[in-house]
Design a protein around this motif. Structure first.
Motif, PDB file in Angstrom:
ATOM      1  N   ASP A 137     -14.978  41.845  27.482  1.00  0.00           N
ATOM      2  CA  ASP A 137     -14.608  40.535  26.918  1.00  0.00           C
ATOM      3  C   ASP A 137     -13.228  40.594  26.271  1.00  0.00           C
ATOM      4  O   ASP A 137     -12.414  39.673  26.434  1.00  0.00           O
ATOM      5  N   LEU A 138     -12.968  41.684  25.526  1.00  0.00           N
ATOM      6  CA  LEU A 138     -11.651  41.836  24.895  1.00  0.00           C
ATOM      7  C   LEU A 138     -10.550  41.954  25.938  1.00  0.00           C
ATOM      8  O   LEU A 138      -9.459  41.402  25.771  1.00  0.00           O
ATOM      9  N   LEU A 139     -10.854  42.678  27.033  1.00  0.00           N
ATOM     10  CA  LEU A 139      -9.869  42.822  28.107  1.00  0.00           C
ATOM     11  C   LEU A 139      -9.562  41.474  28.740  1.00  0.00           C
ATOM     12  O   LEU A 139      -8.390  41.146  28.999  1.00  0.00           O
ATOM     13  N   LYS A 140     -10.621  40.680  28.972  1.00  0.00           N
ATOM     14  CA  LYS A 140     -10.408  39.354  29.552  1.00  0.00           C
ATOM     15  C   LYS A 140      -9.601  38.463  28.604  1.00  0.00           C
ATOM     16  O   LYS A 140      -8.723  37.717  29.041  1.00  0.00           O
ATOM     17  N   GLN A 141      -9.917  38.541  27.306  1.00  0.00           N
ATOM     18  CA  GLN A 141      -9.170  37.755  26.329  1.00  0.00           C
ATOM     19  C   GLN A 141      -7.707  38.186  26.289  1.00  0.00           C
ATOM     20  O   GLN A 141      -6.803  37.349  26.215  1.00  0.00           O
ATOM     21  N   THR A 142      -7.488  39.525  26.349  1.00  0.00           N
ATOM     22  CA  THR A 142      -6.114  40.031  26.344  1.00  0.00           C
ATOM     23  C   THR A 142      -5.352  39.570  27.574  1.00  0.00           C
ATOM     24  O   THR A 142      -4.188  39.151  27.487  1.00  0.00           O
ATOM     25  N   GLU A 143      -6.014  39.651  28.733  1.00  0.00           N
ATOM     26  CA  GLU A 143      -5.374  39.200  29.975  1.00  0.00           C
ATOM     27  C   GLU A 143      -5.039  37.718  29.917  1.00  0.00           C
ATOM     28  O   GLU A 143      -3.982  37.291  30.389  1.00  0.00           O
ATOM     29  N   GLU A 144      -5.928  36.941  29.316  1.00  0.00           N
ATOM     30  CA  GLU A 144      -5.678  35.507  29.192  1.00  0.00           C
ATOM     31  C   GLU A 144      -4.505  35.242  28.251  1.00  0.00           C
ATOM     32  O   GLU A 144      -3.659  34.381  28.518  1.00  0.00           O
ATOM     33  N   LEU A 145      -4.453  35.986  27.145  1.00  0.00           N
ATOM     34  CA  LEU A 145      -3.331  35.834  26.219  1.00  0.00           C
ATOM     35  C   LEU A 145      -2.010  36.226  26.878  1.00  0.00           C
ATOM     36  O   LEU A 145      -0.989  35.561  26.673  1.00  0.00           O
ATOM     37  N   LEU A 146      -2.036  37.301  27.675  1.00  0.00           N
ATOM     38  CA  LEU A 146      -0.830  37.709  28.383  1.00  0.00           C
ATOM     39  C   LEU A 146      -0.411  36.660  29.408  1.00  0.00           C
ATOM     40  O   LEU A 146       0.785  36.402  29.593  1.00  0.00           O
ATOM     41  N   ARG A 147      -1.413  36.070  30.063  1.00  0.00           N
ATOM     42  CA  ARG A 147      -1.104  35.008  31.027  1.00  0.00           C
ATOM     43  C   ARG A 147      -0.455  33.815  30.334  1.00  0.00           C
ATOM     44  O   ARG A 147       0.539  33.254  30.807  1.00  0.00           O
ATOM     45  N   GLN A 148      -1.010  33.438  29.176  1.00  0.00           N
ATOM     46  CA  GLN A 148      -0.430  32.335  28.409  1.00  0.00           C
ATOM     47  C   GLN A 148       0.966  32.690  27.911  1.00  0.00           C
ATOM     48  O   GLN A 148       1.863  31.833  27.900  1.00  0.00           O
ATOM     49  N   LYS A 149       1.146  33.970  27.531  1.00  0.00           N
ATOM     50  CA  LYS A 149       2.468  34.415  27.090  1.00  0.00           C
ATOM     51  C   LYS A 149       3.480  34.287  28.229  1.00  0.00           C
ATOM     52  O   LYS A 149       4.616  33.840  28.016  1.00  0.00           O
ATOM     53  N   ASP A 150       3.055  34.687  29.436  1.00  0.00           N
ATOM     54  CA  ASP A 150       3.953  34.582  30.588  1.00  0.00           C
ATOM     55  C   ASP A 150       4.341  33.131  30.857  1.00  0.00           C
ATOM     56  O   ASP A 150       5.502  32.831  31.158  1.00  0.00           O
ATOM     57  N   ILE A 151       3.357  32.247  30.745  1.00  0.00           N
ATOM     58  CA  ILE A 151       3.626  30.824  30.981  1.00  0.00           C
ATOM     59  C   ILE A 151       4.613  30.295  29.935  1.00  0.00           C
ATOM     60  O   ILE A 151       5.569  29.582  30.268  1.00  0.00           O
ATOM     61  N   LEU A 152       4.368  30.653  28.666  1.00  0.00           N
ATOM     62  CA  LEU A 152       5.257  30.200  27.597  1.00  0.00           C
ATOM     63  C   LEU A 152       6.660  30.765  27.769  1.00  0.00           C
ATOM     64  O   LEU A 152       7.660  30.068  27.539  1.00  0.00           O
ATOM     65  N   LEU A 153       6.725  32.046  28.169  1.00  0.00           N
ATOM     66  CA  LEU A 153       8.029  32.674  28.365  1.00  0.00           C
ATOM     67  C   LEU A 153       8.790  32.000  29.502  1.00  0.00           C
ATOM     68  O   LEU A 153       9.990  31.731  29.395  1.00  0.00           O
ATOM     69  N   GLN A 154       8.077  31.712  30.599  1.00  0.00           N
ATOM     70  CA  GLN A 154       8.715  31.037  31.721  1.00  0.00           C
ATOM     71  C   GLN A 154       9.204  29.649  31.318  1.00  0.00           C
ATOM     72  O   GLN A 154      10.297  29.225  31.707  1.00  0.00           O
ATOM     73  N   GLU A 155       8.386  28.957  30.534  1.00  0.00           N
ATOM     74  CA  GLU A 155       8.788  27.628  30.069  1.00  0.00           C
ATOM     75  C   GLU A 155      10.016  27.725  29.164  1.00  0.00           C
ATOM     76  O   GLU A 155      10.952  26.916  29.266  1.00  0.00           O
ATOM     77  N   MET A 156      10.011  28.725  28.275  1.00  0.00           N
ATOM     78  CA  MET A 156      11.150  28.917  27.381  1.00  0.00           C
ATOM     79  C   MET A 156      12.418  29.234  28.182  1.00  0.00           C
ATOM     80  O   MET A 156      13.494  28.677  27.921  1.00  0.00           O
ATOM     81  N   GLN A 157      12.289  30.132  29.163  1.00  0.00           N
ATOM     82  CA  GLN A 157      13.440  30.491  29.983  1.00  0.00           C
ATOM     83  C   GLN A 157      13.966  29.280  30.753  1.00  0.00           C
ATOM     84  O   GLN A 157      15.175  29.099  30.895  1.00  0.00           O
ATOM     85  N   HIS A 158      13.045  28.464  31.244  1.00  0.00           N
ATOM     86  CA  HIS A 158      13.443  27.258  31.971  1.00  0.00           C
ATOM     87  C   HIS A 158      14.218  26.312  31.060  1.00  0.00           C
ATOM     88  O   HIS A 158      15.259  25.758  31.449  1.00  0.00           O
ATOM     89  N   ARG A 159      13.728  26.161  29.841  1.00  0.00           N
ATOM     90  CA  ARG A 159      14.401  25.254  28.899  1.00  0.00           C
ATOM     91  C   ARG A 159      15.753  25.823  28.463  1.00  0.00           C
ATOM     92  O   ARG A 159      16.716  25.070  28.308  1.00  0.00           O
ATOM     93  N   VAL A 160      15.823  27.146  28.269  1.00  0.00           N
ATOM     94  CA  VAL A 160      17.100  27.756  27.909  1.00  0.00           C
ATOM     95  C   VAL A 160      18.116  27.546  29.020  1.00  0.00           C
ATOM     96  O   VAL A 160      19.276  27.203  28.777  1.00  0.00           O
ATOM     97  N   ALA A 161      17.671  27.760  30.270  1.00  0.00           N
ATOM     98  CA  ALA A 161      18.566  27.569  31.414  1.00  0.00           C
ATOM     99  C   ALA A 161      19.066  26.130  31.483  1.00  0.00           C
ATOM    100  O   ALA A 161      20.264  25.879  31.703  1.00  0.00           O
ATOM    101  N   ASN A 162      18.174  25.186  31.292  1.00  0.00           N
ATOM    102  CA  ASN A 162      18.575  23.778  31.316  1.00  0.00           C
ATOM    103  C   ASN A 162      19.566  23.464  30.198  1.00  0.00           C
ATOM    104  O   ASN A 162      20.551  22.740  30.402  1.00  0.00           O
TER     105      ASN A 162
END
Length: 357
Positions: A137-162
């Protein structure tokens, strides 16, 4: 050697051996009736010896031991294989509650007759399985948090580029609107630097890794993009990159990328006032454990005709010096009529690679 005089002595010895086994253990006859059980079996499952010995295993506890998985083990698997280890059963055991048990079973055959017995040992792994589920369960939660982090990072990078693109466009518009040539040049230089930062950010964004960047590929793509944007088909200038294989942190990659961008742009703009065949800029990056050396060299006119970083104490020099300090490195400049070489060195490092000549 012990001489067992009769069957009763043998039974006593067998029962004594069974009782020394720390885990629940029972001996069954061919009809799945209990011949003997260990002390730990009675203590663990809270059963009465008088209501256990001689009784059908499935009838114990008013039939609560009639477990389908246990029947499969004793009536199907054991007759075919004679032995089974780690057979997992999850069940609400009488007087014990829901438990996960690993069963080890062996069939004992005797030479003098067709009678056989089954030895059955129980190992309670309920706590172990609960811990494993918590880890999963902790591994799944960690993977989900990392996935959300990746999404947020991609969104941040997209906004910085714009945002960088918007700033660059505004600077370019302002450069076209002002009447002062000096102001126009400054605005265009600012536009070029913003575009350089955007280029560094874009290359980091396209990397497969968030925290680590493959330095050779990164610098090659960055310099290729710089050459494409600042040199045309009529310009014979070549820009070569040679880098040791390896990975660097993304924060270090940003600083190195900005340093390379600043030095390469400066060389392209000022080292070759008259374009000719053979004009060359070389970027090399070498590593030795934790130490490294970055060199940007050209075979242009040298700093006798133009100062590195546009002018002494200019913005380009200030940017590079600040980044070098941030990397805990030093900068050395060597120049002559045959060209200029700017070395950024972390600790003591002797270069092995050729420079522009």
């Amino acid at each position: 050697m012990i001489d067992l005089q009769n069957i009763e002595d043998a039974q006593k010895l067998a029962q004594a051996i069974v009782n020394t086994i720390p885990e629940p253990f029972i001996v069954l006859d061919g009809e799945i009736r209990v011949l003997a059980a260990s002390r730990s079996f009675y203590e663990t499952f809270k059963v009465d010896p008088e209501q256990t010995r001689g009784h059908l295993l499935y009838s114990l506890g008013d039939g609560q031991w009639d477990i389908p998985a246990l029947r499969v083990l004793l009536e199907t698997i054991i007759p075919e294989r004679a032995a089974m280890d780690g057979f997992e059963v999850e069940h609400d055991f009488p007087n014990l509650g829901r438990r996960t048990m690993l069963l080890n079973a062996r069939t004992v055959l005797y030479d003098d007759n067709a009678i056989s017995t089954i030895l059955l040992a129980f190992s309670d792994v309920t706590s172990r399985r609960a811990i494993e589920r918590e880890k999963d369960d902790l591994l799944k939660q960690t993977e989900e948090l990392l996935r959300q982090k990746d999404i947020l990072l991609q969104e941040m990078q997209h906004r910085v580029a714009n945002s960088l693109q918007i700033i660059a466009s505004i600077l370019l518009l302002k450069a076209g609107a002002v009447t002062s040539e000096e102001t126009r040049l400054h605005l265009r230089d600012a536009h070029q630097r913003v575009m350089s930062v955007a280029e560094v950010q874009r290359h980091l964004h396209t990397s497969n890794s968030i925290d680590q960047i493959e330095v050779g590929s990164y610098l090659t793509k960055l310099c290729r993009s710089l050459a494409a944007s600042m040199t045309g088909e009529s310009n014979p200038l070549t820009l070569d990159v040679t880098a040791d294989a390896g990975w660097i942190g993304s924060d270090k990659a940003v600083s190195l990328g900005l340093i390379v961008t600043e030095l390469v742009i400066n060389a392209i703009k000022y080292a070759f006032p008259s374009a000719k065949s053979g004009d060359r800029i070389a970027v090399t990056y070498e590593t030795d454990k934790a130490d490294w050396k970055l060199i940007v060299s050209d075979n242009g006119i040298g700093k006798n005709a133009v100062t590195v970083g546009e002018t002494a104490g200019g913005l380009g020099t200030a940017i590079v010096e600040a980044l070098v300090k941030q990397l805990d490195a030093r900068m050395d400049v060597a120049s002559s009529a045959e060209g200029t070489s700017v070395s950024i060195t972390r600790a003591t490092f002797t270069s092995r690679m050729p420079q522009a000549a």
